[in-house]
Motif scaffolding. Structure first.
Motif, PDB file in Angstrom:
ATOM      1  N   GLU A 168       0.852  -1.298  -0.058  1.00  0.00           N
ATOM      2  CA  GLU A 168      -0.084   0.046   0.182  1.00  0.00           C
ATOM      3  C   GLU A 168       0.823   1.253   0.072  1.00  0.00           C
ATOM      4  OE1 GLU A 168      -3.485   2.236   2.715  1.00  0.00           O
ATOM      5  OE2 GLU A 168      -2.895  -0.090   3.124  1.00  0.00           O
ATOM      6  N   GLY A 169       1.966   1.185   0.559  1.00  0.00           N
ATOM      7  CA  GLY A 169       2.674   2.469   0.867  1.00  0.00           C
ATOM      8  C   GLY A 169       3.686   2.619  -0.326  1.00  0.00           C
ATOM      9  N   CYS A 170       3.619   1.852  -1.380  1.00  0.00           N
ATOM     10  CA  CYS A 170       4.463   1.912  -2.419  1.00  0.00           C
ATOM     11  C   CYS A 170       3.739   2.384  -3.859  1.00  0.00           C
ATOM     12  CB  CYS A 170       5.120   0.791  -2.846  1.00  0.00           C
ATOM     13  SG  CYS A 170       6.266   0.048  -1.557  1.00  0.00           S
ATOM     14  N   ALA A 171       2.386   3.275  -3.546  1.00  0.00           N
ATOM     15  CA  ALA A 171       1.706   3.656  -4.560  1.00  0.00           C
ATOM     16  C   ALA A 171       0.732   4.818  -4.045  1.00  0.00           C
ATOM     17  CB  ALA A 171       1.104   2.559  -5.754  1.00  0.00           C
ATOM     18  N   ALA A 172       0.594   5.856  -4.920  1.00  0.00           N
ATOM     19  CA  ALA A 172      -0.502   6.576  -4.339  1.00  0.00           C
ATOM     20  C   ALA A 172      -1.146   7.431  -5.656  1.00  0.00           C
ATOM     21  CB  ALA A 172       0.224   7.720  -3.484  1.00  0.00           C
ATOM     22  N   ASP A 173      -2.217   7.881  -5.483  1.00  0.00           N
ATOM     23  CA  ASP A 173      -3.021   8.764  -6.555  1.00  0.00           C
ATOM     24  C   ASP A 173      -2.960  10.251  -6.245  1.00  0.00           C
ATOM     25  OD1 ASP A 173      -4.027   6.362  -7.579  1.00  0.00           O
ATOM     26  OD2 ASP A 173      -5.699   6.423  -6.378  1.00  0.00           O
TER      27      ASP A 173
END
Length: 305
Positions: free
Chosen positions: A214-219
């Motif tokens: 989860e911490g390795c991608a963001a919008d």
């Protein structure tokens, strides 16, 4: 086309008009009336009605109109009407249109009759033919995407095109645009941590996390600026960025994000000096071992003698 007992033509409103013959008495005077369906107009009479000038009607006398075989043949031709399509384009994008504008006497032609929206494009009306297909193409400004379609284009969702058929005598359509949402994904980053600069951090991708964590991608929503910092694990140093549009040392900046991207970082193992106190008597020391660089195959070195 209707007469004494004639109702002949296209199926309209679910009603089939297939009675195309009728018996009439000698010297009878009768009138054929032409009724156009919605979106169509009578364009011409033919056969025995060829010289008729009355709008929508043809009056015949059996004794003067019949052929040598004692029959009368008449026909009517209808053509699709043309109307003005009015388009409304929201801010941050524009549209164009292509389609078949059909004249019954010619082959279909393709016309670009619409250029409406941003960039000073003010051609927001186009002449269209009833019951003919058209395609509206969108060109969002950088960072923007289609939001919603309206009127004849309603139901197109967030697609970049709208396929419509003109079924109204006052056709209208429209589209709005919105800022796009784009994903920053951290790819290969062994032996280091990648973090983003906002608070709280959207990206906090450690070397122990998988790429799907989860911490390795963001919008991020356009025109956000994303700042990534690479921090090496103990014993490693930052090497380089991959797919970073603007990098200064261990900081990667993605200004006004307008597309999703995967960013990678490489870290290299540090080199250190091993010092052995030299024995003065009784023997000597040598060293062999795997000296591993994170980016190469391990090598064996004998460096102490």
């Amino acid at each position: 086309m209707t007469g004494t007992s004639i109702s002949c033509g296209a199926t309209i409103g679910g009603v089939a008009h297939t009675d195309c013959d009728a018996d009439v008495a000698y010297d009878a005077v009768f009138t054929l009336s032409a009724t156009a369906a919605t979106g169509y107009s009578l364009s011409d009479w033919g056969g025995a009605c060829d010289s008729s000038s009355a709008p929508g009607a043809c009056t015949l006398n059996w004794s003067t109109a019949n052929n040598s075989d004692q029959t009368i043949a008449a026909s009517a031709t209808f053509s699709a009407n043309q109307y003005t399509l009015t388009f409304t384009a929201g801010a941050n994008g524009y549209v164009t249109m292509v389609g078949d504008i059909t004249d019954p006497s010619t082959d279909p032609v393709t016309r670009d009759g619409l250029s409406c929206g941003s960039g000073g494009r003010t051609d927001c009306t186009a002449t269209v033919t009833f019951d003919q297909p058209y395609t509206i193409y969108t060109f969002p400004d950088t960072g923007y995407v289609v939001d919603t379609w309206q009127d004849l284009c309603e139901g197109s969702g967030s697609a970049s095109t709208c396929s419509l058929t003109v079924t109204s005598t006052t056709p209208t359509a429209g589209v709005t645009f919105k800022a796009g949402t784009y994903t920053v994904t951290i790819g290969t980053h062994a032996h280091g941590t990648i973090t983003s600069g906002e608070s709280p951090k959207k990206i906090d991708c450690t070397s122990s996390e998988s790429l799907a964590s989860e911490g390795c991608a963001a919008d991020y929503v356009y025109p956000a600026t994303v700042v990534l910092t690479a921090t090496p694990d103990t014993g490693y140093s930052f090497g380089s960025w991959g797919n970073c549009p603007s990098a200064v040392s261990n900081v990667c900046t993605i200004a006004s994000i307008s597309a999703s991207r995967t960013v990678t970082a490489t870290f290299t193992a540090n080199q250190y000096t091993v010092t052995v106190t030299r024995p003065t008597a009784g023997g000597y020391v040598t060293m062999t071992g795997d000296i591993t660089d994170a980016n190469t195959v391990p090598v064996t070195r004998d460096s102490i003698d």
